[in-house]
Design a protein around this motif. Structure first.
Motif, PDB file in Angstrom:
ATOM      1  N   UNK A 165      -3.316  -5.705 -82.769  1.00 50.29           N
ATOM      2  CA  UNK A 165      -4.737  -5.851 -83.118  1.00 50.29           C
ATOM      3  C   UNK A 165      -5.348  -7.078 -82.452  1.00 50.29           C
ATOM      4  N   UNK A 166      -4.658  -8.203 -82.523  1.00 50.17           N
ATOM      5  CA  UNK A 166      -5.170  -9.433 -81.912  1.00 50.17           C
ATOM      6  C   UNK A 166      -5.282  -9.303 -80.395  1.00 50.17           C
ATOM      7  N   UNK A 167      -4.310  -8.659 -79.783  1.00 50.48           N
ATOM      8  CA  UNK A 167      -4.334  -8.497 -78.327  1.00 50.48           C
ATOM      9  C   UNK A 167      -5.568  -7.727 -77.893  1.00 50.48           C
ATOM     10  N   UNK A 168      -5.868  -6.648 -78.574  1.00 47.24           N
ATOM     11  CA  UNK A 168      -7.064  -5.856 -78.240  1.00 47.24           C
ATOM     12  C   UNK A 168      -8.323  -6.682 -78.501  1.00 47.24           C
ATOM     13  N   UNK A 169      -8.359  -7.337 -79.648  1.00 48.52           N
ATOM     14  CA  UNK A 169      -9.529  -8.149 -80.021  1.00 48.52           C
ATOM     15  C   UNK A 169      -9.776  -9.299 -79.049  1.00 48.52           C
ATOM     16  N   UNK A 170      -8.714  -9.888 -78.513  1.00 47.41           N
ATOM     17  CA  UNK A 170      -8.826 -11.042 -77.625  1.00 47.41           C
ATOM     18  C   UNK A 170      -8.983 -10.666 -76.155  1.00 47.41           C
ATOM     19  N   UNK A 171      -8.956  -9.380 -75.871  1.00 49.11           N
ATOM     20  CA  UNK A 171      -9.111  -8.916 -74.489  1.00 49.11           C
ATOM     21  C   UNK A 171     -10.525  -8.390 -74.314  1.00 49.11           C
ATOM     22  N   UNK A 172     -11.360  -9.179 -73.679  1.00 51.82           N
ATOM     23  CA  UNK A 172     -12.755  -8.795 -73.468  1.00 51.82           C
ATOM     24  C   UNK A 172     -12.913  -7.966 -72.211  1.00 51.82           C
ATOM     25  N   UNK A 173     -13.371  -8.605 -71.173  1.00 55.06           N
ATOM     26  CA  UNK A 173     -13.639  -7.906 -69.914  1.00 55.06           C
ATOM     27  C   UNK A 173     -12.397  -7.784 -69.041  1.00 55.06           C
ATOM     28  N   UNK A 174     -11.283  -8.349 -69.472  1.00 54.25           N
ATOM     29  CA  UNK A 174     -10.088  -8.375 -68.646  1.00 54.25           C
ATOM     30  C   UNK A 174      -8.918  -7.736 -69.371  1.00 54.25           C
ATOM     31  N   UNK A 175      -7.916  -7.339 -68.603  1.00 54.03           N
ATOM     32  CA  UNK A 175      -6.722  -6.692 -69.139  1.00 54.03           C
ATOM     33  C   UNK A 175      -5.895  -7.649 -70.002  1.00 54.03           C
ATOM     34  N   UNK A 176      -5.850  -8.901 -69.608  1.00 54.89           N
ATOM     35  CA  UNK A 176      -5.026  -9.911 -70.277  1.00 54.89           C
ATOM     36  C   UNK A 176      -5.857 -10.585 -71.375  1.00 54.89           C
ATOM     37  N   UNK A 177      -5.269 -10.863 -72.540  1.00 52.20           N
ATOM     38  CA  UNK A 177      -6.017 -11.560 -73.602  1.00 52.20           C
ATOM     39  C   UNK A 177      -6.568 -12.900 -73.097  1.00 52.20           C
ATOM     40  N   UNK A 178      -7.745 -13.234 -73.534  1.00 52.30           N
ATOM     41  CA  UNK A 178      -8.440 -14.421 -73.040  1.00 52.30           C
ATOM     42  C   UNK A 178      -7.632 -15.721 -73.190  1.00 52.30           C
ATOM     43  N   UNK A 179      -6.913 -15.955 -74.282  1.00 55.25           N
ATOM     44  CA  UNK A 179      -6.164 -17.214 -74.364  1.00 55.25           C
ATOM     45  C   UNK A 179      -5.134 -17.381 -73.238  1.00 55.25           C
ATOM     46  N   UNK A 180      -4.340 -16.358 -72.958  1.00 56.00           N
ATOM     47  CA  UNK A 180      -3.338 -16.498 -71.890  1.00 56.00           C
ATOM     48  C   UNK A 180      -3.986 -16.405 -70.512  1.00 56.00           C
ATOM     49  N   UNK A 181      -5.057 -15.660 -70.396  1.00 56.09           N
ATOM     50  CA  UNK A 181      -5.779 -15.602 -69.112  1.00 56.09           C
ATOM     51  C   UNK A 181      -6.322 -16.980 -68.757  1.00 56.09           C
ATOM     52  N   UNK A 182      -6.910 -17.654 -69.735  1.00 54.68           N
ATOM     53  CA  UNK A 182      -7.445 -18.996 -69.486  1.00 54.68           C
ATOM     54  C   UNK A 182      -6.317 -19.993 -69.211  1.00 54.68           C
ATOM     55  N   UNK A 183      -5.192 -19.862 -69.907  1.00 50.71           N
ATOM     56  CA  UNK A 183      -4.059 -20.749 -69.655  1.00 50.71           C
ATOM     57  C   UNK A 183      -3.540 -20.573 -68.235  1.00 50.71           C
ATOM     58  N   UNK A 184      -3.523 -19.347 -67.749  1.00 49.85           N
ATOM     59  CA  UNK A 184      -3.120 -19.076 -66.371  1.00 49.85           C
ATOM     60  C   UNK A 184      -4.083 -19.748 -65.394  1.00 49.85           C
ATOM     61  N   UNK A 185      -5.375 -19.584 -65.620  1.00 50.72           N
ATOM     62  CA  UNK A 185      -6.396 -20.174 -64.746  1.00 50.72           C
ATOM     63  C   UNK A 185      -6.267 -21.699 -64.727  1.00 50.72           C
ATOM     64  N   UNK A 186      -6.126 -22.298 -65.900  1.00 53.53           N
ATOM     65  CA  UNK A 186      -6.043 -23.763 -66.008  1.00 53.53           C
ATOM     66  C   UNK A 186      -4.769 -24.289 -65.352  1.00 53.53           C
ATOM     67  N   UNK A 187      -3.626 -23.653 -65.599  1.00 53.64           N
ATOM     68  CA  UNK A 187      -2.373 -24.153 -65.026  1.00 53.64           C
ATOM     69  C   UNK A 187      -2.389 -24.047 -63.501  1.00 53.64           C
ATOM     70  N   UNK A 188      -2.934 -22.970 -62.966  1.00 49.21           N
ATOM     71  CA  UNK A 188      -3.030 -22.813 -61.493  1.00 49.21           C
ATOM     72  C   UNK A 188      -3.974 -23.860 -60.897  1.00 49.21           C
ATOM     73  N   UNK A 189      -5.112 -24.025 -61.517  1.00 50.02           N
ATOM     74  CA  UNK A 189      -6.103 -24.984 -61.027  1.00 50.02           C
ATOM     75  C   UNK A 189      -5.566 -26.415 -61.073  1.00 50.02           C
ATOM     76  N   UNK A 190      -4.912 -26.756 -62.153  1.00 47.58           N
ATOM     77  CA  UNK A 190      -4.360 -28.110 -62.289  1.00 47.58           C
ATOM     78  C   UNK A 190      -3.276 -28.355 -61.258  1.00 47.58           C
ATOM     79  N   UNK A 191      -2.404 -27.385 -61.032  1.00 47.81           N
ATOM     80  CA  UNK A 191      -1.346 -27.546 -60.037  1.00 47.81           C
ATOM     81  C   UNK A 191      -1.944 -27.745 -58.637  1.00 47.81           C
ATOM     82  N   UNK A 192      -2.975 -26.966 -58.306  1.00 47.10           N
ATOM     83  CA  UNK A 192      -3.644 -27.116 -56.995  1.00 47.10           C
ATOM     84  C   UNK A 192      -4.233 -28.500 -56.823  1.00 47.10           C
ATOM     85  N   UNK A 193      -4.738 -29.095 -57.901  1.00 49.86           N
ATOM     86  CA  UNK A 193      -5.401 -30.401 -57.806  1.00 49.86           C
ATOM     87  C   UNK A 193      -4.420 -31.571 -57.709  1.00 49.86           C
ATOM     88  N   UNK A 194      -3.147 -31.335 -57.969  1.00 47.82           N
ATOM     89  CA  UNK A 194      -2.154 -32.418 -57.934  1.00 47.82           C
ATOM     90  C   UNK A 194      -1.746 -32.754 -56.507  1.00 47.82           C
TER      91      UNK A 194
END
Length: 186
Positions: A157-186
């Motif tokens: 239920x939470x997975x469906x509720x947390x998945x808006x416009x994307x296949x992946x739930x927003x919390x893990x999608x954002x964590x992926x975006x942030x971790x990639x961006x932070x690594x690039x900036x190092x």
């Protein structure tokens, strides 16, 4: 609730773990914490927790308040040892946790119906270890498994509720975006 992910630098042990708090009602990012460090455990299929847990714990500790729920980019019970990354983190932090993965690691399933919210059982050795969940209509499903102190139906239920416009739930999608961006900036 917090989404968790780790991004690794290609060809090295350098990595960035991200813990992203997302508001359940709006799916807006409320807080971000990261930790850059070295993974001290090699990549071994089935033993990802030993590689990622120290990094993720450091990121979670940097949050302003303890999270209420952990969502991992990985597995919970849908694991050969029935104890994936989501189980490890949930037990160590004594928090409800579960995993959402893009591919199956163990088990067999039938494809869920094509509509958003449809699901089917992920079964391994006669045991239901997770669910195959369609988060968007006519889009590839994700693989959801409970980790610690939460039931599979609530995870779905939470997975469906947390998945808006994307296949992946927003919390893990954002964590992926942030971790990639932070690594690039190092």
């Amino acid at each position: 609730m917090v989404g968790l992910d780790v991004t690794y630098e290609v060809g090295s042990a350098r990595a960035v773990a991200a813990a992203v708090v997302v508001d359940v009602a709006t799916l807006a990012v409320a807080e971000v914490a990261t930790f850059a460090g070295e993974s001290r455990f090699p990549y071994v299929p089935g033993l990802l927790a030993f590689r990622e847990v120290p990094l993720l714990l450091a990121a979670v500790e940097r949050l302003s308040a303890p999270p209420s729920l952990l969502i991992c980019d990985g597995y919970g019970l849908a694991h050969p040892r029935r104890f994936g990354l989501a189980c490890h983190l949930g037990v160590l932090l004594d928090l409800p946790s579960y995993g959402v993965a893009k591919t199956a690691f163990v088990g067999r399933s039938t494809d869920p119906a094509p509509a958003r919210g449809a699901s089917s059982a992920l079964v391994d050795e006669g045991e239901v270890v997770g669910s195959v969940v369609r988060t968007r209509t006519d889009v590839k499903p994700v693989f959801v498994s409970a980790g610690h102190r939460i039931g599979l139906a609530d995870c779905v239920d939470l997975t469906v509720r947390l998945s808006g416009r994307y296949r992946i739930p927003e919390p893990t999608r954002q964590a992926d975006i942030v971790s990639r961006s932070t690594l690039r900036s190092l």
